[in-house]
Design a protein around this motif. Structure first.
Motif, mmCIF file in Angstrom:
data_model
loop_
_atom_site.group_PDB
_atom_site.id
_atom_site.type_symbol
_atom_site.label_atom_id
_atom_site.label_comp_id
_atom_site.label_asym_id
_atom_site.label_seq_id
_atom_site.Cartn_x
_atom_site.Cartn_y
_atom_site.Cartn_z
ATOM 1 N N ALA A 1 0.773 -1.119 -0.040
ATOM 2 C CA ALA A 1 -0.060 -0.080 -0.014
ATOM 3 C C ALA A 1 0.875 1.276 0.079
ATOM 4 O O ALA A 1 0.306 2.365 0.071
ATOM 5 N N GLY A 2 2.225 1.019 -0.124
ATOM 6 C CA GLY A 2 2.969 2.404 -0.149
ATOM 7 C C GLY A 2 3.467 2.887 1.321
ATOM 8 O O GLY A 2 3.749 4.316 1.231
ATOM 9 N N ARG B 1 6.145 3.550 3.983
ATOM 10 C CA ARG B 1 7.383 3.574 4.240
ATOM 11 C C ARG B 1 7.552 4.300 5.583
ATOM 12 O O ARG B 1 7.125 5.340 6.062
ATOM 13 N N TYR B 2 8.837 3.744 6.197
ATOM 14 C CA TYR B 2 9.131 4.393 7.436
ATOM 15 C C TYR B 2 10.847 4.450 7.131
ATOM 16 O O TYR B 2 11.456 3.562 7.190
ATOM 17 N N HIS C 1 1.514 11.907 -2.512
ATOM 18 C CA HIS C 1 2.617 11.316 -1.554
ATOM 19 C C HIS C 1 2.916 12.233 -0.470
ATOM 20 O O HIS C 1 3.080 13.393 -0.548
ATOM 21 N N LEU C 2 2.718 11.582 0.876
ATOM 22 C CA LEU C 2 3.045 12.402 1.968
ATOM 23 C C LEU C 2 4.038 11.888 2.538
ATOM 24 O O LEU C 2 4.712 10.554 2.724
ATOM 25 N N THR D 1 0.371 7.176 -1.192
ATOM 26 C CA THR D 1 1.264 6.528 -0.623
ATOM 27 C C THR D 1 1.890 7.639 0.544
ATOM 28 O O THR D 1 1.704 8.663 0.525
ATOM 29 N N ALA D 2 2.574 6.841 1.546
ATOM 30 C CA ALA D 2 2.944 7.791 2.520
ATOM 31 C C ALA D 2 4.463 7.232 3.334
ATOM 32 O O ALA D 2 4.562 6.161 3.541
ATOM 33 N N VAL E 1 6.750 8.032 6.428
ATOM 34 C CA VAL E 1 7.299 8.639 7.813
ATOM 35 C C VAL E 1 8.821 8.856 7.708
ATOM 36 O O VAL E 1 9.526 7.731 7.398
ATOM 37 N N VAL F 1 4.430 16.969 4.349
ATOM 38 C CA VAL F 1 4.486 17.608 3.181
ATOM 39 C C VAL F 1 3.851 16.783 2.152
ATOM 40 O O VAL F 1 4.065 15.333 2.000
ATOM 41 N N ASP G 1 3.040 15.868 -1.764
ATOM 42 C CA ASP G 1 3.730 16.169 -3.038
ATOM 43 C C ASP G 1 4.518 17.251 -3.017
ATOM 44 O O ASP G 1 4.495 17.757 -4.175
#
Lengths: 139, 52
Positions: free
Chosen positions: A85-86, A88-89, A131-132, B2-3, B5, B27, B29
């Motif tokens: 699901a995209g 990432r850490y 994308h966050l 998508t995210a 951290v 933030v 995009d």
């Protein structure tokens, strides 16, 4: 090691995963002081559940996997369940940020927190991927 | 959607590039900046603003 109560709580939550979750860890050999502690943090979480596994790749050498997971820096963890699901850490998951990672594992495993129906409907109107990047510090 | 951290103390160069002066900072995009942890509906509204 986690305090006993915290480990028991994490074990209970990870035991409830409906599908296995893979933590795809990216390291690099040089210039990464935080890669070893990040790998150790991933291992501590994986040790709590047979449903969570760690798979390691090298950011410089394993270009296929870097492309597959779209990883930009090291240390990185891609949290991957039945599908990717995209999530990432980047960095070392420690302190309160362990909770962020465990929630990501729960989501990847088919459960965990979710948004309201109104929010989900609104986000469904997005016509392209967004994308966050969420910056945090360990506390 | 998508995210990622990003633990800022591990990536001081990124924290500088994205002008992180407090956390959490999101933030979207590389365009819209969301400071702190707003209510869910406000957060979603700002994400939609970035995505349209």
């Amino acid at each position: 090691m986690y305090p006993h109560d915290a480990a028991t709580d994490l074990q209970r939550r990870l035991a409830a995963l409906s599908s296995p979750v893979k933590l795809v860890f990216f390291t690099q050999t040089f210039g990464c002081d935080t890669c070893l502690p990040a790998r150790q943090a991933a291992d501590r979480i994986a040790a709590l559940s047979e449903r969570v596994t760690v798979e390691e790749h090298n950011l410089v050498l394993d270009r296929d996997e870097v492309g597959e997971y779209g990883v930009e820096w090291a240390p990185a963890l891609a949290v991957v369940g039945a599908k990717d699901a995209g999530m990432r850490y980047y960095g070392v998951p420690e302190g309160y940020e362990i909770e962020s990672l465990v929630e990501a594992i729960e989501i990847a495993g088919g459960g965990g927190p979710t948004l309201s129906d109104d929010s989900l409907d609104a986000l469904d109107t997005l016509e392209r991927n967004v994308h966050l990047r969420v910056f945090v510090t360990p506390t | 959607m998508t995210a990622s951290v990003i633990e800022a103390t591990s990536f001081p160069d990124l924290a500088q590039r994205y002008r992180v002066t407090g956390v959490p900072k999101t933030v979207v995009d590389d365009r819209v900046e969301i400071m702190g942890a707003p209510a869910e509906d406000e957060f979603v509204a700002q994400v939609l603003q970035a995505g349209t």
